[in-house]
Design an enzyme around this catalytic site. Structure first.
Site, mmCIF file in Angstrom:
data_model
loop_
_atom_site.group_PDB
_atom_site.id
_atom_site.type_symbol
_atom_site.label_atom_id
_atom_site.label_comp_id
_atom_site.label_asym_id
_atom_site.label_seq_id
_atom_site.Cartn_x
_atom_site.Cartn_y
_atom_site.Cartn_z
ATOM 1 C CG HIS A 53 8.995 1.753 12.404
ATOM 2 N ND1 HIS A 53 9.222 0.164 12.307
ATOM 3 C CD2 HIS A 53 8.543 1.914 13.883
ATOM 4 C CE1 HIS A 53 9.212 -0.224 13.227
ATOM 5 N NE2 HIS A 53 9.047 1.014 14.564
ATOM 6 C CB SER A 81 -1.146 -0.257 1.351
ATOM 7 O OG SER A 81 -0.115 0.225 2.450
ATOM 8 C CG ASN A 82 3.663 2.659 2.916
ATOM 9 O OD1 ASN A 82 3.603 4.350 3.323
ATOM 10 N ND2 ASN A 82 3.274 1.755 4.593
ATOM 11 C CD GLU A 118 2.589 2.918 7.872
ATOM 12 O OE1 GLU A 118 3.362 2.542 6.639
ATOM 13 O OE2 GLU A 118 2.604 2.695 9.088
ATOM 14 C CG MET A 153 8.083 -7.836 6.611
ATOM 15 S SD MET A 153 8.031 -6.216 7.358
ATOM 16 C CE MET A 153 8.803 -7.620 9.105
#
Length: 205
Positions: A116, A19-20, A186, A97
């Protein structure tokens, strides 16, 4: 950091839904990130929906995984090669990740940023990712949380902070509802940080 060419080539590192990544693509599409170009997307997960997002937008996407390259040093070499092959100016970690290698960090020092989902230095470091962060915030009785964009260095979430934005923690919040509000932040501050980089306005000292 001054950029010497018109467009800033970005490699986005992902592991999940993306999504970012989508937010970055949307901000490029609407003209906010008028100097940015996503050159490629690299995923540590071959099934990441982020790769589908990239494909739909005509952006090259590849997966570089532990299954493909069990040897850590070899895997890191491949990542660095792929990043350099597209003349990357900025690396953006958008829900990535996996740990990155020392050579990549040194090569792209002050040219690699991460998003983050907490107000660093709170609730960051080893084990603090995804819903774990939001559960910890609620268990800690915090009145607020938020998101942070920071430079990547040798530690975990220890690089210089670029941007932060707060959100209030509501009495009825769950990890899911808090995560959703933080994610909205974010999606706003990550493109903002990229724009600062593209415009040469990010202090790196």
């Amino acid at each position: 950091m001054e950029q010497s060419k018109d467009m800033v080539n970005i490699t986005v590192l992902v592991s999940g839904g993306g999504s970012n990544l989508q937010s970055i693509m949307d901000h490029i599409e609407n003209g906010y990130l008028d100097k940015a170009r996503i050159a490629q997307v690299i995923s540590s997960n071959p099934d990441a929906y982020a790769l589908e997002r990239a494909e739909k937008s005509g952006i090259p996407g590849i997966s570089i995984t532990k299954a493909q390259w069990p040897e850590e040093k070899e895997r890191q070499r491949i990542i660095l090669e792929k990043v350099q092959a597209v003349d990357t100016d900025l690396i953006v970690l958008a829900g990535y990740m996996s740990i990155l290698g020392q050579e990549l960090i040194e090569t792209y020092r002050n040219r690699m940023i991460n998003i983050h989902p907490s107000l660093i230095p709170k609730y960051c470091g080893k084990g603090f990712y995804g819903k774990h962060v939001h559960r910890a915030v609620l268990e800690g009785g915090e009145p607020e949380s938020g998101a942070t964009v920071h430079f990547v260095d040798e530690g975990i979430d220890t690089g210089k902070i670029i941007l932060q934005e707060k959100v209030a923690v509501e009495p009825e919040d769950t990890a899911d509802t808090l995560a959703a509000r933080v994610l909205t932040v974010e999606h706003r501050i990550l493109p903002h940080a990229i724009k600062l980089f593209c415009d040469g306005k990010l202090g790196t000292k």
